[in-house]
Design an enzyme around this catalytic site. Sequence first.
Site, PDB file in Angstrom:
ATOM      1  CE  LYS A   1      -2.727   0.857   3.720  1.00 37.46           C
ATOM      2  NZ  LYS A   1      -2.438   2.214   4.253  1.00 37.46           N
TER       3      LYS A   1
ATOM      4  CD  GLN B   1       0.240   8.224   7.119  1.00 37.78           C
ATOM      5  OE1 GLN B   1      -0.346   9.056   7.814  1.00 37.78           O
ATOM      6  NE2 GLN B   1      -0.325   7.107   6.723  1.00 37.78           N
TER       7      GLN B   1
ATOM      8  CG  ASP C   1       0.318  -0.046   9.345  1.00 34.97           C
ATOM      9  OD1 ASP C   1      -0.100   0.795  10.163  1.00 34.97           O
ATOM     10  OD2 ASP C   1       0.754   0.259   8.226  1.00 34.97           O
TER      11      ASP C   1
ATOM     12  NE  ARG D   1      -2.651  -1.970   8.143  1.00 38.53           N
ATOM     13  CZ  ARG D   1      -2.353  -2.310   6.887  1.00 38.53           C
ATOM     14  NH1 ARG D   1      -2.512  -3.560   6.489  1.00 38.53           N
ATOM     15  NH2 ARG D   1      -1.875  -1.424   6.037  1.00 38.53           N
TER      16      ARG D   1
END
Length: 449
Positions: A35, A184, A333, A406
């Site tokens: 991703k 990010q 994640d 998730r």
Amino acid sequence: MLVVLVPNAPHQDLIITPPKGGLALQGRVKIPGDKSISHRALMLGAIASGTTTIEGLLLGEDPRSTAECFRVMGAQISPLNSHSVTVEGIGLGNLQEPPDLLNAGNSGTTMRLMLGLLASQPERFFVVTGDDSLRSRPMSRVIKPLHQMGAQIYGRQGNSLAPLAVQGQSLQGIHYQSPIASAQVKSCILLAGLAAEGETTVTEPSLSRDHSERMLKAFGAKLTVDPQQCSVTITGQTGGLTGQKVIVPGDISSAAFWLVAAAIVPDSELVIENVGVNPTRTGILEALALMGADIQRENERLVTGEPVADLRVRHSALKGCTIGGDLIPRLIDEIPILAVAATYARGTTVIEDAAELRVKESDRLAVTASQLNRMGANITERPDGLEIRGETPLTGASVDSYTDHRIAMSLAIAALTAPTPTTIHRAEAAAISYPNFIETLEQVCSGSV
Ligand code: S3P
């Protein structure tokens, strides 16, 4: 094994009914594209000059949001597929002012990285929004450093929540000491730095994923990395990027579901093919190794600048361990699925330094603990983590994804060993990062992979 998706308007329930007489997972699993790399390939392709071709793009909803935003701003992106997507770039300073809102959907990466690019487009105005979850996630972490560079960005609650209005400006390079290890944040500032005057440096408390650095270099940016200092410097206004061929490896964050599934289901052995094993992402392999999982790397290779391997995983007895510090950004994640593994581990597993999970697509500490506890786990929330006491065999229950992809997939893996059916509400969220997760789950469980 029965895996059924049932409409429950406006959502979908996933009902997992385990087979009588046990289940063993065997075979080879193909996972969807990474991703993070998919977002970056679309964005860099859009702001480069010339053509970028992307093989293995993730077709999840998040990269679709990125593609749609950049189409609206003038990039020509061919219909998305996982074979070959072409992006005709329009050049760094040439994003067109969109006539309407830019919608990042559920995707924090789309919104945060894109803000760095929008902020540096003089004389153009943009408004960025997203879904309920994204509009409640903190954007001040990127807006503050962008303001220091001279950006004009306004939003709700003291410029911290979307919708956000951006009046593009000429920017100045800065040295930003980020209080959090966040790819990010780092990537947003680097992208803004591309068009800024002078050098822009980002230093993080520990290393977050470095896909932006690798890809920016490949596209021709002038960028230097100091891994000892967890610091990256980009030089602005050096003539722009040039389109490239990007081959996107499989997403280790998606592979993690099968790694844990095979580790906890007796007599299982799976090979997960073509997994990106960039060292800034392999914390899950280290954490599972600490727990005693049997995972081997095979066929290691480098694919357009990213390390890739096949991963062979066999069932084994797991033991509790403590996971924290610099490892956290490298498995950020994977903590919900790691918590599932920990319920099968003998002893206590402690996850610490993970307060960031509270501002993901859901409050992943609260939701992981509450939903797995409904299935019989013994998990206590800590302000910055989880304490998971194992081994607690799980049982079927009615649980909820809280629209977090998730969480939906972690609960589906948790359901595999339960003796009674589990219903996962709002399970369609899995498609955010793993569009054919349910199909693959059926295949893995029926031995047809
Ligand atoms: C991502 C960075 C991580 C991660 C997210 C994707 C990226 O977020 O959780 O799923 O592609 O840069 P943070 O930077 O907020 O840690």
